[in-house]
Scaffold this motif. Structure first.
Motif, PDB file in Angstrom:
ATOM      1  N   VAL A  63       0.848  -1.195   0.000  1.00 45.61           N
ATOM      2  CA  VAL A  63       0.000   0.000   0.000  1.00 45.61           C
ATOM      3  C   VAL A  63       0.881   1.240   0.000  1.00 45.61           C
ATOM      4  O   VAL A  63       1.720   1.419   0.860  1.00 45.61           O
ATOM      5  N   GLU A  64       0.667   2.079  -1.039  1.00 48.72           N
ATOM      6  CA  GLU A  64       1.447   3.314  -1.163  1.00 48.72           C
ATOM      7  C   GLU A  64       0.632   4.495  -0.676  1.00 48.72           C
ATOM      8  O   GLU A  64      -0.585   4.423  -0.547  1.00 48.72           O
ATOM      9  N   ASP A  65       1.308   5.580  -0.451  1.00 48.85           N
ATOM     10  CA  ASP A  65       0.645   6.834  -0.108  1.00 48.85           C
ATOM     11  C   ASP A  65      -0.185   7.275  -1.312  1.00 48.85           C
ATOM     12  O   ASP A  65       0.361   7.437  -2.404  1.00 48.85           O
ATOM     13  N   SER A  90       2.532   7.478  -8.606  1.00 45.92           N
ATOM     14  CA  SER A  90       2.435   6.059  -8.956  1.00 45.92           C
ATOM     15  C   SER A  90       1.181   5.431  -8.356  1.00 45.92           C
ATOM     16  O   SER A  90       0.521   4.599  -8.988  1.00 45.92           O
ATOM     17  N   ALA A  91       0.806   5.847  -7.160  1.00 43.59           N
ATOM     18  CA  ALA A  91      -0.403   5.319  -6.520  1.00 43.59           C
ATOM     19  C   ALA A  91      -1.647   5.814  -7.247  1.00 43.59           C
ATOM     20  O   ALA A  91      -2.600   5.054  -7.461  1.00 43.59           O
ATOM     21  N   LYS A  92      -1.655   7.074  -7.654  1.00 43.24           N
ATOM     22  CA  LYS A  92      -2.803   7.629  -8.379  1.00 43.24           C
ATOM     23  C   LYS A  92      -3.025   6.895  -9.698  1.00 43.24           C
ATOM     24  O   LYS A  92      -4.157   6.576 -10.055  1.00 43.24           O
ATOM     25  N   LYS A 105      -6.099   2.570 -12.746  1.00 45.10           N
ATOM     26  CA  LYS A 105      -6.159   1.268 -13.430  1.00 45.10           C
ATOM     27  C   LYS A 105      -7.049   0.300 -12.660  1.00 45.10           C
ATOM     28  O   LYS A 105      -7.776  -0.503 -13.254  1.00 45.10           O
ATOM     29  N   SER A 106      -7.011   0.373 -11.349  1.00 50.39           N
ATOM     30  CA  SER A 106      -7.840  -0.515 -10.528  1.00 50.39           C
ATOM     31  C   SER A 106      -9.322  -0.247 -10.750  1.00 50.39           C
ATOM     32  O   SER A 106     -10.135  -1.175 -10.690  1.00 50.39           O
ATOM     33  N   TYR A 158       1.355  10.536 -16.621  1.00 55.19           N
ATOM     34  CA  TYR A 158       1.285  11.786 -15.866  1.00 55.19           C
ATOM     35  C   TYR A 158       0.048  11.759 -14.979  1.00 55.19           C
ATOM     36  O   TYR A 158      -1.046  11.477 -15.436  1.00 55.19           O
ATOM     37  N   ALA A 159       0.221  12.082 -13.710  1.00 51.61           N
ATOM     38  CA  ALA A 159      -0.885  11.998 -12.756  1.00 51.61           C
ATOM     39  C   ALA A 159      -1.500  13.361 -12.453  1.00 51.61           C
ATOM     40  O   ALA A 159      -2.318  13.475 -11.556  1.00 51.61           O
ATOM     41  N   HIS A 160      -1.125  14.407 -13.184  1.00 49.43           N
ATOM     42  CA  HIS A 160      -1.628  15.745 -12.849  1.00 49.43           C
ATOM     43  C   HIS A 160      -2.945  16.102 -13.542  1.00 49.43           C
ATOM     44  O   HIS A 160      -3.427  17.208 -13.413  1.00 49.43           O
TER      45      HIS A 160
END
Length: 191
Positions: A20-22, A27-29, A34-35, A60-62
Motif C-alpha cells: 500500500v502506497e501513499d 504512482s499510486a494515483k 487502473k484498478s 502523468y498523474a496531474h
C-alpha cells in the motif's frame, strides 16, 4: 458492504493488497485509476480516450482521474443527489481544477463514446458525419487521380505514333535563319 452487497468494492480492489502506497504519490494515483477499470471496464475505456485519460496513459498523474470526479470513499451513483457527478453538483466538482468553469462547461461528456447512440447521440452523429466526409474526400480525390492518369495514358498513346521532336523542321528552320542573317538565299540539300 453495509447493505450486504457482495459486489461492493473493498479496500484491496482499489489499493494493493500488501504494498500500500501513499495515495498522494503519482504512482499510486495511476495504479488506483487502473484498478477502477477492473470493475468498470467500459468507463475506463471511454475515459482513456479523453484528453484526461490520454495524459494519464502517458504516465502523468496531474490530470483528472476517476476519483478526482467521482470521489474515493464516498462514491455514489450518478443519479444520487449526493454524488459529486450528479448534474446539480458537477459544476462544483469541475471547479476543483477548472476555477473559471461556468454552467456550459458541464455539458462536456467525460465518458462520451462514438458507439453509444442512446447515451451520446450528438457524438455518435458527429463521428458518422466525419467518417462520411473523410470517405467522400478520399473517394473524390482517388477518382480525380484515376481519371487524370487515364487521360495522361490516352494522350501518350495518341502521341506514340508521332515523334516528339521533328528534326527535319528544326533543320530547315535553322538553315533558313542562318541564311536570313547572312543575306544569302537558302538551297536545301537533296537526299
Amino acid at each position: 458492504m453495509e447493505k450486504h452487497n457482495p459486489k461492493a468494492a473493498i479496500c484491496s480492489d482499489c489499493h494493493t493488497d500488501h504494498d500500500v502506497e501513499d495515495p498522494a504519490k503519482d504512482s499510486a494515483k495511476l495504479a488506483i485509476t487502473k484498478s477502477c477499470g477492473n470493475c468498470h471496464h467500459e468507463s475506463l475505456k471511454s475515459y482513456t480516450e479523453t484528453y484526461h485519460g490520454q495524459i494519464n496513459r502517458l504516465g502523468y498523474a496531474h490530470t483528472a482521474k476517476c476519483f478526482d470526479c467521482h470521489g474515493n470513499h464516498g462514491i455514489q451513483r450518478t443519479d444520487d443527489p449526493q454524488s459529486s457527478v450528479h448534474p446539480n453538483n458537477r459544476l462544483q466538482t469541475c471547479k476543483q481544477c477548472h476555477k473559471d468553469a461556468t454552467q456550459g462547461f458541464t455539458s462536456f461528456e467525460p465518458h462520451g463514446t462514438t458507439n453509444d447512440f442512446g447515451r451520446y447521440p450528438y457524438i455518435w452523429l458527429a463521428s458518422k458525419l466525419m467518417i462520411q466526409l473523410l470517405a467522400g474526400t478520399f473517394a473524390f480525390f482517388w477518382t480525380h487521380s484515376a481519371l487524370w492518369f487515364y487521360r495522361e495514358y490516352k494522350d501518350r498513346q495518341a502521341r506514340a505514333a508521332r515523334p516528339h521532336v521533328k528534326t527535319d523542321e528544326l533543320l530547315l528552320a535553322s538553315i533558313t535563319g542562318a541564311f536570313r542573317s547572312s543575306g544569302a538565299s537558302p538551297t536545301l540539300p537533296s537526299h
